[in-house]
Scaffold this motif. Structure first.
Motif, short mmCIF file in Angstrom:
data_model
loop_
_atom_site.label_atom_id
_atom_site.label_comp_id
_atom_site.label_asym_id
_atom_site.label_seq_id
_atom_site.Cartn_x
_atom_site.Cartn_y
_atom_site.Cartn_z
N GLN A 110 0.82 -1.39 -0.04
CA GLN A 110 -0.48 0.41 0.19
C GLN A 110 1.11 1.39 -0.06
N GLN A 111 1.95 1.09 0.65
CA GLN A 111 2.92 2.52 1.09
C GLN A 111 4.28 2.99 -0.04
N ASN A 112 4.33 1.35 -0.73
CA ASN A 112 6.06 1.53 -1.87
C ASN A 112 6.90 1.66 -0.62
N GLN A 113 6.92 0.74 0.43
CA GLN A 113 7.97 0.72 1.68
C GLN A 113 8.64 0.02 1.38
N ARG A 114 9.74 -0.86 1.21
CA ARG A 114 10.54 -1.36 1.63
C ARG A 114 11.11 -1.78 3.23
N VAL A 115 10.85 -2.44 3.54
CA VAL A 115 10.92 -3.11 4.79
C VAL A 115 11.22 -4.56 5.47
N GLU A 116 12.05 -4.83 6.11
CA GLU A 116 12.75 -6.16 7.09
C GLU A 116 11.26 -6.83 7.86
N GLY A 117 11.69 -8.20 7.48
CA GLY A 117 11.32 -9.67 7.95
C GLY A 117 10.23 -10.26 7.44
N THR A 118 9.79 -10.44 8.53
CA THR A 118 8.17 -11.96 8.10
C THR A 118 7.30 -10.99 6.99
N PRO A 119 6.79 -11.54 5.79
CA PRO A 119 5.88 -10.26 5.36
C PRO A 119 4.89 -11.12 5.69
N TRP A 120 4.10 -10.52 7.14
CA TRP A 120 3.16 -11.13 7.22
C TRP A 120 1.94 -10.03 6.63
N GLY A 121 0.63 -10.99 6.23
CA GLY A 121 -0.21 -10.09 6.11
C GLY A 121 -1.26 -9.40 7.16
N LEU A 122 -2.93 -9.64 7.30
CA LEU A 122 -3.14 -9.47 8.70
C LEU A 122 -3.72 -10.49 8.97
N GLY A 123 -2.73 -11.72 9.13
CA GLY A 123 -2.71 -13.07 10.10
C GLY A 123 -2.14 -14.05 11.18
N ALA A 124 -1.15 -12.17 11.32
CA ALA A 124 -0.93 -12.99 12.00
C ALA A 124 -0.89 -12.10 14.08
N ILE A 125 -2.45 -12.60 14.04
CA ILE A 125 -2.87 -12.66 15.06
C ILE A 125 -3.82 -13.82 15.77
N GLY A 126 -4.38 -13.74 17.23
CA GLY A 126 -5.63 -15.01 16.85
C GLY A 126 -6.07 -14.35 18.30
N VAL A 127 -7.32 -14.56 18.95
CA VAL A 127 -7.77 -14.36 20.51
C VAL A 127 -8.56 -15.90 20.65
N ALA A 128 -7.70 -15.91 21.70
CA ALA A 128 -8.60 -16.97 22.85
C ALA A 128 -8.56 -17.27 24.27
N HIS A 129 -9.30 -17.87 24.13
CA HIS A 129 -9.76 -17.65 26.02
C HIS A 129 -8.51 -18.44 26.90
N TRP A 130 -7.83 -17.90 27.63
CA TRP A 130 -6.55 -18.45 28.65
C TRP A 130 -6.58 -19.33 29.78
N THR A 131 -6.70 -19.87 30.23
CA THR A 131 -6.84 -20.38 31.44
C THR A 131 -5.52 -19.95 32.11
N GLY A 132 -5.33 -19.92 33.18
CA GLY A 132 -3.89 -20.30 34.24
C GLY A 132 -3.93 -19.35 35.63
N VAL A 133 -2.72 -19.22 35.77
CA VAL A 133 -2.31 -18.47 37.17
C VAL A 133 -2.01 -16.90 36.83
N PRO A 134 -2.70 -15.88 37.79
CA PRO A 134 -2.00 -14.35 37.60
C PRO A 134 -0.40 -13.67 37.62
N LEU A 135 -0.31 -13.58 36.62
CA LEU A 135 1.52 -13.60 36.97
C LEU A 135 2.19 -12.91 38.00
N ALA A 136 0.76 -12.40 38.44
CA ALA A 136 1.02 -11.12 40.21
C ALA A 136 1.21 -12.28 41.39
N VAL A 137 -0.13 -13.07 41.52
CA VAL A 137 0.26 -14.29 42.45
C VAL A 137 0.95 -15.16 42.32
N VAL A 138 1.79 -15.27 41.29
CA VAL A 138 3.16 -16.23 41.71
C VAL A 138 3.92 -14.68 41.75
N LEU A 139 3.83 -13.38 41.47
CA LEU A 139 5.48 -12.62 42.05
C LEU A 139 5.49 -13.17 43.75
#
Length: 363
Positions: free
Chosen positions: A105-134
């Motif tokens: 879209q902008q005719n600019q050269r950049v470095e790195g993996t040429p992702w489209g818009l698919g390098a994202i995902g939404v999930a329902h995560w379960t675990g322990v708050p890092l605050a509790v671990v700390l």
């Protein structure tokens, strides 16, 4: 009105794109009709040195450093599961998501993996708050920085061994909303998504959500690593020689649940669908253009509009002219920030947040 079933013959059977170096990108058209969360098999995969295989029976998370009151502490997987569990729905997005659009879209050269818009995902995560671990580990009140480290193989670039992925995380963010996750969408993490445990850092660039986490240094002084000094900063014209501050929140973005170049029948009402998200808060509204930005219409929001995740939307469209057409969607988040028509350039192609021009063909 034509919905997704009428266009299955146009949709590829593949739900992801796989690159030769092992990266996996979600195909947006595969999300249509799947619900709010991204199925684990369609969730993008980004690794610097491949996916490690870890025995959960011998794995542990070790916390150490001068930011602890009484020395190192270790938590096995069962130890974590024995702590109060917490769940959240949140996106994880690579900082380079949309990188190819700097060139397209902008005719600019950049470095790195040429992702489209698919390098994202939404999930329902379960675990322990890092605050509790700390807190269980005895964090000192004057601790300022953490350095989570993954158990992946050392990352070697241009002959330089940078070690395993590790990136400083401020204690203020860690104590606010970060999760040590061991489940994704109700199931144990897959190896490619960080098994047996990973961090989930809501709203921040994906590299902060350390996969295959093995240890966390807790420090009373600021910490640094190549992932906060050499990588994941903005470089180039308009930025300091040493780069910007380390990247944190992601910009406002939008995507259609439709393949590029899809064929839409003339005169039939087709339901355009898509999703928008922002690292700064919930999405407030979305506008859609079917004529390359000449006119804009408000999309109908579908489902909840919450922080840390995307908002879904739709707009019926009855095309009246054959030939190429350009779809565009722009979102506004709860802070009042609206997607712009251009993204500020940086040499590594991070944080593309401009409105995407989505080509289709009316037949």
């Amino acid at each position: 009105m034509l919905r997704e079933d009428s266009f299955r013959e146009q949709q590829t059977r593949d739900t992801v794109r796989r690159s030769p170096d092992g990266q996996v990108e979600m195909r947006w058209e595969s999300l249509r009709g799947t619900g709010h969360h991204t199925p684990a098999e369609r969730f993008f995969v980004r690794s610097h040195s491949g996916v490690p295989r870890i025995d959960p029976r011998t794995w542990s998370l070790r916390l150490h450093g001068d930011g602890l009151r009484a020395g190192p502490v270790e938590f096995g997987l069962e130890d974590l599961r024995g702590l109060p569990a917490h769940s959240m729905t949140a996106f994880i997005e690579c900082a380079g998501n949309g990188r190819s659009l700097y060139t397209i879209q902008q005719n600019q050269r950049v470095e790195g993996t040429p992702w489209g818009l698919g390098a994202i995902g939404v999930a329902h995560w379960t675990g322990v708050p890092l605050a509790v671990v700390l807190e269980r580990a005895g964090i000192r009140p004057d601790a300022v920085d953490l350095l989570p480290r993954g158990l992946d193989r050392p990352y070697v670039r241009d002959g330089v061994d940078h070690g395993s992925v590790r990136r400083p995380l401020p204690v203020t963010k860690a104590m606010k909303d970060v999760l040590v996750a061991y489940e994704m969408n109700g199931h144990p993490l897959r190896p490619e998504h960080g098994f047996p445990a990973r961090l989930v850092v809501p709203d921040w660039v994906g590299v902060a959500s350390t996969k295959w986490i093995g240890d966390i240094e807790v420090s009373t002084e600021p910490l640094h690593s190549p992932w906060s000094t050499d990588f994941y900063r903005l470089f180039g014209l308009g930025h300091p020689a040493e780069g910007s501050a380390p990247l944190t929140t992601v910009p406002v973005q939008s995507a259609f649940e439709l393949s590029a170049g899809a064929q839409i029948p003339l005169g039939c009402e087709y339901l355009l669908t898509g999703r928008s998200w922002s690292g700064s808060g919930a999405i407030r509204s979305v506008e859609v253009s079917t004529d390359g930005g000449g006119h804009w219409l408000p999309a109908r929001m579908v489902g909840p509009r919450l922080p840390h995740t995307w908002a879904q939307w739709e707009l019926p469209w009855r095309p009246e002219r054959r030939g190429p057409a350009e779809l565009m969607a722009r979102a506004t988040d709860e802070t009042g920030v609206t997607q712009s028509l251009g993204a500020p350039y940086n040499t590594k192609g991070y944080l593309f947040g401009a409105v995407v021009r989505h080509p289709v063909k009316v037949v």
